[in-house]
Design a protein around this motif. Structure first.
Motif, PDB file in Angstrom:
ATOM      1  N   PRO A 190       0.802  -1.223   0.000  1.00  0.00           N
ATOM      2  CA  PRO A 190       0.000   0.000   0.000  1.00  0.00           C
ATOM      3  C   PRO A 190       0.838   1.278   0.000  1.00  0.00           C
ATOM      4  O   PRO A 190       0.417   2.302  -0.555  1.00  0.00           O
ATOM      5  CB  PRO A 190      -0.834  -0.118   1.279  1.00  0.00           C
ATOM      6  CG  PRO A 190      -0.039  -1.025   2.161  1.00  0.00           C
ATOM      7  CD  PRO A 190       0.601  -2.011   1.235  1.00  0.00           C
ATOM      8  N   TYR A 191       2.014   1.225   0.624  1.00  0.00           N
ATOM      9  CA  TYR A 191       2.841   2.439   0.670  1.00  0.00           C
ATOM     10  C   TYR A 191       3.393   2.759  -0.717  1.00  0.00           C
ATOM     11  O   TYR A 191       3.459   3.925  -1.109  1.00  0.00           O
ATOM     12  CB  TYR A 191       3.979   2.283   1.675  1.00  0.00           C
ATOM     13  CG  TYR A 191       4.618   3.607   2.032  1.00  0.00           C
ATOM     14  CD1 TYR A 191       4.002   4.478   2.927  1.00  0.00           C
ATOM     15  CD2 TYR A 191       5.830   3.995   1.479  1.00  0.00           C
ATOM     16  CE1 TYR A 191       4.569   5.700   3.252  1.00  0.00           C
ATOM     17  CE2 TYR A 191       6.406   5.213   1.791  1.00  0.00           C
ATOM     18  CZ  TYR A 191       5.768   6.061   2.679  1.00  0.00           C
ATOM     19  OH  TYR A 191       6.325   7.280   2.984  1.00  0.00           O
ATOM     20  N   LEU A 192       3.783   1.737  -1.470  1.00  0.00           N
ATOM     21  CA  LEU A 192       4.226   1.946  -2.847  1.00  0.00           C
ATOM     22  C   LEU A 192       3.078   2.508  -3.685  1.00  0.00           C
ATOM     23  O   LEU A 192       3.259   3.435  -4.484  1.00  0.00           O
ATOM     24  CB  LEU A 192       4.732   0.631  -3.449  1.00  0.00           C
ATOM     25  CG  LEU A 192       5.069   0.654  -4.949  1.00  0.00           C
ATOM     26  CD1 LEU A 192       6.092   1.728  -5.271  1.00  0.00           C
ATOM     27  CD2 LEU A 192       5.556  -0.719  -5.406  1.00  0.00           C
ATOM     28  N   HIS A 193       1.887   1.958  -3.493  1.00  0.00           N
ATOM     29  CA  HIS A 193       0.710   2.447  -4.213  1.00  0.00           C
ATOM     30  C   HIS A 193       0.463   3.917  -3.877  1.00  0.00           C
ATOM     31  O   HIS A 193       0.173   4.732  -4.760  1.00  0.00           O
ATOM     32  CB  HIS A 193      -0.510   1.607  -3.838  1.00  0.00           C
ATOM     33  CG  HIS A 193      -1.697   1.844  -4.706  1.00  0.00           C
ATOM     34  ND1 HIS A 193      -1.958   1.094  -5.840  1.00  0.00           N
ATOM     35  CD2 HIS A 193      -2.703   2.756  -4.634  1.00  0.00           C
ATOM     36  CE1 HIS A 193      -3.064   1.530  -6.409  1.00  0.00           C
ATOM     37  NE2 HIS A 193      -3.544   2.539  -5.693  1.00  0.00           N
ATOM     38  N   ALA A 194       0.609   4.259  -2.597  1.00  0.00           N
ATOM     39  CA  ALA A 194       0.405   5.638  -2.169  1.00  0.00           C
ATOM     40  C   ALA A 194       1.466   6.560  -2.757  1.00  0.00           C
ATOM     41  O   ALA A 194       1.174   7.696  -3.156  1.00  0.00           O
ATOM     42  CB  ALA A 194       0.427   5.708  -0.645  1.00  0.00           C
ATOM     43  N   ALA A 195       2.717   6.093  -2.822  1.00  0.00           N
ATOM     44  CA  ALA A 195       3.798   6.916  -3.356  1.00  0.00           C
ATOM     45  C   ALA A 195       3.612   7.184  -4.845  1.00  0.00           C
ATOM     46  O   ALA A 195       3.869   8.294  -5.327  1.00  0.00           O
ATOM     47  CB  ALA A 195       5.144   6.242  -3.098  1.00  0.00           C
ATOM     48  N   LEU A 196       3.157   6.182  -5.579  1.00  0.00           N
ATOM     49  CA  LEU A 196       2.882   6.383  -7.005  1.00  0.00           C
ATOM     50  C   LEU A 196       1.705   7.348  -7.196  1.00  0.00           C
ATOM     51  O   LEU A 196       1.729   8.208  -8.084  1.00  0.00           O
ATOM     52  CB  LEU A 196       2.586   5.048  -7.680  1.00  0.00           C
ATOM     53  CG  LEU A 196       3.800   4.136  -7.908  1.00  0.00           C
ATOM     54  CD1 LEU A 196       3.345   2.722  -8.265  1.00  0.00           C
ATOM     55  CD2 LEU A 196       4.703   4.697  -9.005  1.00  0.00           C
ATOM     56  N   THR A 197       0.692   7.214  -6.350  1.00  0.00           N
ATOM     57  CA  THR A 197      -0.467   8.103  -6.440  1.00  0.00           C
ATOM     58  C   THR A 197      -0.071   9.533  -6.093  1.00  0.00           C
ATOM     59  O   THR A 197      -0.524  10.490  -6.732  1.00  0.00           O
ATOM     60  CB  THR A 197      -1.576   7.617  -5.492  1.00  0.00           C
ATOM     61  OG1 THR A 197      -1.894   6.254  -5.793  1.00  0.00           O
ATOM     62  CG2 THR A 197      -2.837   8.467  -5.644  1.00  0.00           C
TER      63      THR A 197
END
Length: 249
Positions: free
Chosen positions: A100-107
């Motif tokens: 989820p943190y990678l997803h958040a960073a891309l977002t």
């Protein structure tokens, strides 16, 4: 080897096979437009976003290390180093969904550096916008995701800060915003059909790169500008240094 018998799985070959079955289903112009759509919308946008992603991470080593730890824990449990082939085999759907943190960073990257910085809509009928402004049939309405992603009244006083945590709740679960606020993939009936595919593709590339390497700017404190084109291009090359990363960090 008879190349004619080779099985081809690319999208162009699939369209050509369909046309062999039904020669009248579409012409060359239609096929050209389809391929250009995939090239422009599916390649330039993701590649550009990954470039901006690496750029912001070079200025945020803490965030970069946190993503690398998350990737390691989701794939190899963080207890050993593996090569590219074994790592990619570990990047299952379950593993990717546990980042989820990678997803958040891309977002967060897309909020600050949207792949399409300026977009336009065509009015098919008279209408009234939420602020009371009237639009007529045939009008063109422009909106600008780039400045919208930096507006303090939408995102708070830290709107220009790269902070993936703004997308996570207290338990670290990703919480999406309304697509009418976060417009990187548009919204409503015309929302991007490739949204989930784009996220999956970017997460795989980012996971492999950050598992293996730590990135920093080639020249410390250097900055990169942008070129306002159809997609958000960097104004010049991105010079980075890639250092091997080990399990300890």
């Amino acid at each position: 080897m008879n190349t004619n018998s080779a099985k081809k799985e690319d999208i162009l070959s699939r369209f050509l096979l369909e046309r062999e079955k039904d020669p009248g289903c579409f012409d060359n112009k239609y096929l050209r437009d389809i391929i250009l759509n995939f090239v422009i919308a599916g390649r330039d946008t993701s590649a550009g976003t990954l470039s901006w992603f690496l750029y912001v991470l070079c200025g945020n080593q803490r965030i970069q290390d946190k993503i690398a730890r998350e990737v390691r824990e989701a794939t190899t449990a963080g207890d050993r180093d593996v090569g590219v082939q074994e790592l990619t085999a570990c990047l299952t759907e379950d593993a990717i969904s546990n980042m989820p943190y990678l997803h958040a960073a891309l977002t967060e990257t897309l909020r600050l550096y949207p792949a399409v910085p300026i977009d336009v809509k065509y009015c098919f009928s008279d209408d009234t916008l939420p602020d009371g402004h009237a639009v007529r049939k045939g009008d063109m309405v422009n909106y600008q995701p780039y400045p919208m992603g930096r507006m303090k009244f939408l995102w708070g006083d830290d709107a220009e800060e790269f902070r993936p945590e703004r997308w996570l709740d207290g338990d670290g679960v990703f919480v999406p915003e309304s697509p009418y606020k976060f417009t990187a993939f548009q919204a409503g009936p015309r929302i991007c059909l490739g949204k989930e595919f784009a996220y999956r593709q970017m997460k795989i590339f980012a996971a492999v790169l950050l598992y293996l390497y730590r990135f920093e700017m080639w020249e410390r404190d250097s900055t990169v500008g942008y070129r306002p084109m159809l997609t958000l291009k960097m104004d010049g090359p991105l010079h980075v240094r890639a250092l091997p990363r080990r399990a300890s960090g």
